[in-house]
Motif scaffolding. Sequence first.
Motif, mmCIF file in Angstrom:
data_model
loop_
_atom_site.group_PDB
_atom_site.id
_atom_site.type_symbol
_atom_site.label_atom_id
_atom_site.label_comp_id
_atom_site.label_asym_id
_atom_site.label_seq_id
_atom_site.Cartn_x
_atom_site.Cartn_y
_atom_site.Cartn_z
ATOM 1 N N PRO A 182 0.919 -1.212 -0.178
ATOM 2 C CA PRO A 182 0.096 -0.108 0.006
ATOM 3 C C PRO A 182 0.669 1.415 0.119
ATOM 4 C CG PRO A 182 -0.963 -1.529 1.540
ATOM 5 C CD PRO A 182 0.240 -2.222 1.047
ATOM 6 N N LEU A 183 2.094 1.291 0.759
ATOM 7 C CA LEU A 183 2.779 2.355 0.538
ATOM 8 C C LEU A 183 3.343 2.660 -0.904
ATOM 9 C CD1 LEU A 183 4.971 1.797 3.637
ATOM 10 C CD2 LEU A 183 3.266 3.407 3.430
ATOM 11 N N LEU A 184 3.552 1.692 -1.648
ATOM 12 C CA LEU A 184 3.907 1.715 -2.790
ATOM 13 C C LEU A 184 2.721 2.409 -3.639
ATOM 14 C CD1 LEU A 184 6.025 -1.394 -3.690
ATOM 15 C CD2 LEU A 184 6.851 1.064 -3.408
ATOM 16 N N GLY A 185 1.598 1.839 -3.342
ATOM 17 C CA GLY A 185 0.628 2.403 -3.782
ATOM 18 C C GLY A 185 0.316 3.959 -3.904
ATOM 19 N N LEU A 186 0.411 4.290 -2.533
ATOM 20 C CA LEU A 186 0.165 5.806 -2.232
ATOM 21 C C LEU A 186 1.206 6.542 -3.038
ATOM 22 C CD1 LEU A 186 -0.400 5.533 1.592
ATOM 23 C CD2 LEU A 186 -2.278 6.265 -0.038
ATOM 24 N N ALA A 187 2.604 6.039 -3.003
ATOM 25 C CA ALA A 187 3.559 6.811 -3.700
ATOM 26 C C ALA A 187 3.445 7.234 -5.090
ATOM 27 C CB ALA A 187 4.836 6.104 -3.528
ATOM 28 N N ALA A 188 2.537 6.199 -5.844
ATOM 29 C CA ALA A 188 2.234 6.301 -7.173
ATOM 30 C C ALA A 188 1.179 7.243 -7.365
ATOM 31 C CB ALA A 188 1.484 4.917 -7.740
ATOM 32 N N ARG A 189 0.567 8.228 -6.267
ATOM 33 C CA ARG A 189 -0.333 9.342 -6.341
ATOM 34 C C ARG A 189 0.348 10.295 -7.242
ATOM 35 N NH1 ARG A 189 -3.253 12.203 -7.522
ATOM 36 N NH2 ARG A 189 -5.134 13.412 -6.628
ATOM 37 N N GLY A 190 1.574 10.504 -7.319
ATOM 38 C CA GLY A 190 2.122 11.529 -7.885
ATOM 39 C C GLY A 190 2.167 11.270 -9.398
ATOM 40 N N LEU A 191 1.859 10.185 -9.866
ATOM 41 C CA LEU A 191 2.029 9.984 -11.319
ATOM 42 C C LEU A 191 0.578 10.515 -12.158
ATOM 43 C CD1 LEU A 191 3.381 6.393 -11.431
ATOM 44 C CD2 LEU A 191 4.363 8.565 -11.603
ATOM 45 N N VAL A 192 -0.469 10.786 -11.009
ATOM 46 C CA VAL A 192 -1.681 11.423 -11.760
ATOM 47 C C VAL A 192 -1.616 12.970 -11.940
ATOM 48 C CG1 VAL A 192 -4.176 11.511 -11.257
ATOM 49 C CG2 VAL A 192 -2.774 9.489 -10.480
ATOM 50 N N PRO A 193 -2.101 13.500 -12.863
ATOM 51 C CA PRO A 193 -2.578 13.038 -13.934
ATOM 52 C C PRO A 193 -1.620 12.912 -15.104
ATOM 53 C CG PRO A 193 -2.917 15.381 -14.147
ATOM 54 C CD PRO A 193 -1.995 14.883 -12.761
ATOM 55 N N VAL A 194 -0.203 12.838 -14.785
ATOM 56 C CA VAL A 194 0.830 12.899 -16.039
ATOM 57 C C VAL A 194 0.835 11.464 -16.527
ATOM 58 C CG1 VAL A 194 3.349 12.996 -16.469
ATOM 59 C CG2 VAL A 194 2.029 14.626 -14.712
ATOM 60 N N LEU A 195 0.783 10.377 -15.653
ATOM 61 C CA LEU A 195 0.844 9.125 -16.458
ATOM 62 C C LEU A 195 -0.518 8.452 -16.282
ATOM 63 C CD1 LEU A 195 4.346 7.784 -15.600
ATOM 64 C CD2 LEU A 195 3.791 8.584 -17.684
ATOM 65 N N LEU A 196 -0.966 8.498 -15.295
ATOM 66 C CA LEU A 196 -2.259 7.660 -14.847
ATOM 67 C C LEU A 196 -3.573 8.534 -14.585
ATOM 68 C CD1 LEU A 196 -0.740 5.140 -12.138
ATOM 69 C CD2 LEU A 196 -1.063 4.719 -14.744
ATOM 70 N N THR A 197 -4.742 7.999 -15.039
ATOM 71 C CA THR A 197 -5.916 8.917 -14.928
ATOM 72 C C THR A 197 -6.122 8.708 -13.248
ATOM 73 O OG1 THR A 197 -7.185 7.143 -15.690
ATOM 74 C CG2 THR A 197 -6.607 8.621 -17.189
ATOM 75 N N HIS A 198 -7.155 9.432 -13.062
ATOM 76 C CA HIS A 198 -7.600 8.923 -11.461
ATOM 77 C C HIS A 198 -8.203 7.909 -11.272
ATOM 78 C CE1 HIS A 198 -8.398 9.844 -7.223
ATOM 79 N NE2 HIS A 198 -9.676 9.728 -7.656
ATOM 80 N N PRO A 199 -9.179 7.390 -12.234
ATOM 81 C CA PRO A 199 -9.871 5.994 -12.004
ATOM 82 C C PRO A 199 -8.732 4.708 -12.190
ATOM 83 C CG PRO A 199 -11.110 7.450 -13.557
ATOM 84 C CD PRO A 199 -9.888 7.983 -13.164
ATOM 85 N N LEU A 200 -7.774 4.778 -13.021
ATOM 86 C CA LEU A 200 -6.760 3.933 -13.076
ATOM 87 C C LEU A 200 -5.859 3.859 -11.708
ATOM 88 C CD1 LEU A 200 -5.328 4.097 -16.713
ATOM 89 C CD2 LEU A 200 -6.721 2.355 -15.883
ATOM 90 N N TYR A 201 -5.590 5.101 -11.425
ATOM 91 C CA TYR A 201 -4.838 5.002 -10.178
ATOM 92 C C TYR A 201 -5.624 4.618 -9.004
ATOM 93 C CZ TYR A 201 -3.090 6.340 -5.751
ATOM 94 O OH TYR A 201 -2.549 6.633 -4.452
ATOM 95 N N GLN A 202 -6.821 4.650 -8.872
ATOM 96 C CA GLN A 202 -7.681 3.893 -7.813
ATOM 97 C C GLN A 202 -7.670 2.491 -8.009
ATOM 98 O OE1 GLN A 202 -11.643 5.938 -8.460
ATOM 99 N NE2 GLN A 202 -11.565 6.572 -6.384
ATOM 100 N N GLY A 203 -7.637 1.942 -9.244
ATOM 101 C CA GLY A 203 -7.310 0.623 -9.456
ATOM 102 C C GLY A 203 -6.098 0.003 -8.989
ATOM 103 N N LEU A 204 -5.200 0.972 -9.291
ATOM 104 C CA LEU A 204 -3.836 0.455 -8.948
ATOM 105 C C LEU A 204 -3.483 0.368 -7.361
ATOM 106 C CD1 LEU A 204 -0.660 -0.063 -9.579
ATOM 107 C CD2 LEU A 204 -0.271 2.678 -9.705
ATOM 108 N N LEU A 205 -4.252 1.444 -6.659
ATOM 109 C CA LEU A 205 -3.967 1.592 -5.394
ATOM 110 C C LEU A 205 -4.899 0.328 -4.833
ATOM 111 C CD1 LEU A 205 -3.234 2.885 -2.634
ATOM 112 C CD2 LEU A 205 -5.395 4.458 -2.930
#
Length: 346
Positions: A85-108
């Motif tokens: 989950p910590l890695l998932g939270l760190a990926a929040r910085g990739l929105v919206p440059v690489l990931l859309t918010h719905p895809l980030y939710q799925g990743l998290l």
Amino acid sequence: MKRLRRPSRMPIDPYILLLLATVGVAALLPARGAAADVASGASTAAIAFLFFLYGARLSTREAVEGLRHWRLHVTVLVCTFAIFPLLGLAARGLVPVLLTHPLYQGLLFLTLVPSTIQSSIAFTSIARGNVPAAICAGSFSSLAGIVVTPLLAAALLGGSGGFSADSLVKIVLQLLVPFVAGQVLRRWIGGFVTRHKKVLGYVDRGSILLVVYTAFSEGMVQGIWHQVSPLRLGALLVVEAVVLAVMLALTWYGSKALHFGREDRIAIQFAGSKKSLASGLPMASVLFGAHASLAVLPLMLFHQMQLMVCAVIAKRRAHDPEAVAASASAAPPRTAVGTGQGPRPR
């Protein structure tokens, strides 16, 4: 020295092809109206039956004995429900440059689900690791995930994930209650389940296919697939590859730093770096509702990626000098039958 060879073919799980075919059917023939209600009810019943079978298969005696290896199980649980989950939270910085918010939710959400059981056991066995520990670690993770995953979703996804107290009740009723019922009835049906393991395995996979069809049908009806572009999917694959690489390295070298033996390190690596499609899909259908198709897409992609990568690693681990030496020392001494070189009389 032997040259390292690239595997002749990458191991693609045929079941992934069935999953993709199911997505295709849902895209062409999505369930609507009364048919959607029937599909939803059938998928709910199928998943409940699936976890009932999980409970009937798990030997209570094995689970109790597995508690003795508590350091290993705690390590796997920390990797699964804390570091991931910590890695998932760190990926929040990739929105919206690489990931859309719905895809980030799925990743998290992917980072919150429990570990696998079957593939962790299989890869640990191939790599000549501690198979009993892998069995218990996967089982404990799946059981803990029934409660921990919804709670983590409530804390990290909040209202955007569709979490509510009612969602937790639904997950408990759909997953935990059937599992406990299977444990209670194991005394009478355990033998039957073991004897028909292959046939009931088709029930397992059929249940997941039904959940996938229902989730992606809802997504098609809601029109959410227009939100995803090929470029975003490519970015998602890269992000997931990085997450998997980090977890594989951390579980292997971190367990070495914790002074685990080789066989235990193998079990920790394969049980602590994976995520369960079987557990994640029904939870996503409850938590995300009509948006479950986008939520489970990262999990489906990660599932195939972890199978391909871990299959290669398991084969390499099986040929480690330490593993070969241990196998040779455990093998019975060769006899001289048919060689003409029998033992000399004293």
